[in-house]
Motif scaffolding. Structure first.
Motif, PDB file in Angstrom:
ATOM      1  N   MET A 188     -23.838   8.745  -5.566  1.00 44.26           N
ATOM      2  CA  MET A 188     -23.323   8.936  -6.921  1.00 44.26           C
ATOM      3  C   MET A 188     -22.199   7.961  -7.242  1.00 44.26           C
ATOM      4  O   MET A 188     -22.035   7.548  -8.394  1.00 44.26           O
ATOM      5  N   GLU A 189     -21.424   7.575  -6.232  1.00 44.96           N
ATOM      6  CA  GLU A 189     -20.409   6.538  -6.443  1.00 44.96           C
ATOM      7  C   GLU A 189     -21.064   5.230  -6.868  1.00 44.96           C
ATOM      8  O   GLU A 189     -20.500   4.478  -7.674  1.00 44.96           O
ATOM      9  N   TRP A 190     -22.240   4.952  -6.332  1.00 45.71           N
ATOM     10  CA  TRP A 190     -22.990   3.750  -6.707  1.00 45.71           C
ATOM     11  C   TRP A 190     -23.615   3.922  -8.092  1.00 45.71           C
ATOM     12  O   TRP A 190     -23.620   2.999  -8.912  1.00 45.71           O
ATOM     13  N   LEU A 196     -26.219   6.008 -14.523  1.00 47.43           N
ATOM     14  CA  LEU A 196     -27.399   6.742 -14.068  1.00 47.43           C
ATOM     15  C   LEU A 196     -27.154   8.241 -13.903  1.00 47.43           C
ATOM     16  O   LEU A 196     -28.076   8.980 -13.555  1.00 47.43           O
ATOM     17  N   LEU A 197     -25.923   8.689 -14.141  1.00 42.05           N
ATOM     18  CA  LEU A 197     -25.604  10.107 -13.965  1.00 42.05           C
ATOM     19  C   LEU A 197     -25.567  10.782 -15.339  1.00 42.05           C
ATOM     20  O   LEU A 197     -24.525  10.854 -15.991  1.00 42.05           O
ATOM     21  N   ASN A 198     -26.722  11.249 -15.776  1.00 46.29           N
ATOM     22  CA  ASN A 198     -26.843  11.890 -17.088  1.00 46.29           C
ATOM     23  C   ASN A 198     -27.278  13.341 -16.912  1.00 46.29           C
ATOM     24  O   ASN A 198     -28.378  13.741 -17.308  1.00 46.29           O
ATOM     25  N   PHE A 199     -26.411  14.129 -16.280  1.00 48.31           N
ATOM     26  CA  PHE A 199     -26.732  15.527 -16.037  1.00 48.31           C
ATOM     27  C   PHE A 199     -26.699  16.302 -17.356  1.00 48.31           C
ATOM     28  O   PHE A 199     -25.908  15.988 -18.252  1.00 48.31           O
ATOM     29  N   THR A 227     -32.994  11.163  -9.739  1.00 54.33           N
ATOM     30  CA  THR A 227     -34.099  10.774 -10.620  1.00 54.33           C
ATOM     31  C   THR A 227     -33.627   9.705 -11.597  1.00 54.33           C
ATOM     32  O   THR A 227     -32.472   9.707 -12.039  1.00 54.33           O
ATOM     33  N   VAL A 228     -34.522   8.798 -11.945  1.00 53.07           N
ATOM     34  CA  VAL A 228     -34.233   7.749 -12.930  1.00 53.07           C
ATOM     35  C   VAL A 228     -35.407   7.673 -13.893  1.00 53.07           C
ATOM     36  O   VAL A 228     -36.556   7.932 -13.526  1.00 53.07           O
TER      37      VAL A 228
END
Length: 308
Positions: A188-190, A196-199, A227-228
């Protein structure tokens, strides 16, 4: 120092490609030369780097993975394949070479292993020791079957259904599955700076390649995934992975972290109990929340096991 780190990430990325190739081709003749080409190293450097990163030689790793795959199949009552068929299916040139390797690895023949495993599975595995105290044989492998069935019924209704394809970015983890949280944090740091973090649309997914029943904890392989929904440029130790659409037994749980092992064991038991067969595919979890942020520490998670 930065150049050294980049070189290390490049090595990890190349070795990960080889590990994934081995997992998908255990029935093939996996020569050192062929694997070296996949890693883009000379045979000498590949052998040295692979051994340093994974703690075992390429040949040792391949043999172990083949034996563990077969051992996992032996646990299930009613399997249709003979030992000879399984040996050839997973890349052993003869039943004799398989038998020697299996006995060396587990300290007993494959037939003894199968009988002992299935016997323990059917009778729950409690025996009396000399002092008259109960102990559980194969303790790290089996729970009480009845308790597991009852627990599963209270926690979820298992469904067998077609699951859609999942496109993922992933970071490999080696060691205890309970320690994979650190790998998720690194992933998640990457992913964060790359948007890419769209929770809650983005899901965290865990893929598990080994069974604690047959693989030493320190050797277990897994992937922390996200997931992407678009093509993502990867680098270093971050890889791409796709879970193909297919038929899975799915259990939707709300559980605490200490209940994950019981959830997996109960799901694994549910498969033969309900006359389904395992198929090749990705054993994985799909997370719908962050259990660390839940007031009761509950993880909302789907456990997905490929079946046919």
């Amino acid at each position: 120092m930065q150049k050294g780190n980049q070189q290390q990430l490049l090595y990890i990325h190349r070795i990960n490609k080889v590990v994934e190739y081995i997992e998908n081709n255990l029935d093939a003749d996996l020569s050192l030369e062929e694997l070296s080409k996949i890693a883009c190293f000379s045979s000498f450097h590949f052998h040295r780097i692979f051994s340093a990163l994974l703690g075992e030689t390429p040949n040792g790793y391949i043999t172990r993975r083949r034996i563990e795959k077969i051992a996992g199949r032996l646990f299930y009552p009613g399997k249709s394949e003979s030992l000879t068929q399984l040996a050839h299916q997973y890349g052993f040139k003869s039943i004799y070479s398989f038998s020697r390797a299996f006995r060396k690895f587990y300290g007993m023949s494959a037939t003894e292993f199968q009988k002992k495993g299935q016997s323990e599975f059917s009778k729950i595995g409690k025996i009396e020791n000399k002092k008259g105290e109960n102990k559980v044989s194969f303790q790290k492998y089996f729970y009480s079957m009845d308790n597991l069935k009852n627990w599963l019924q209270m926690k979820t209704k298992v469904e067998v259904k077609e699951m859609p394809e999942l496109k993922l970015v992933h970071l490999r983890h080696q060691g205890a599955y309970s320690e994979i949280g650190k790998t998720y944090e690194k992933l998640m740091e990457w992913a964060g700076p790359r948007g890419l973090l769209n929770f809650p649309k983005t899901k965290m997914v865990g893929i598990y390649y080994d069974s604690p029943r047959v693989t030493d904890e320190s050797k277990m392989q897994s992937s922390a995934c996200l997931t992407v929904d678009r093509d993502v440029e990867i680098n270093g130790e971050i890889g791409k992975r796709t879970i193909p659409k297919g038929r899975f037994a799915v259990g939707s749980f709300q559980i605490k972290v200490e209940e994950f092992e019981k959830a997996w064991n109960s799901m694994t038991l549910w498969i033969p109990e309900n006359n389904f067969q395992l198929r090749e595919g990705h054993y994985h979890e799909i997370y719908h929340n962050n259990g660390k942020q839940h007031p009761e520490g509950l993880f909302f998670v789907d456990i997905c096991i490929p079946v046919k």
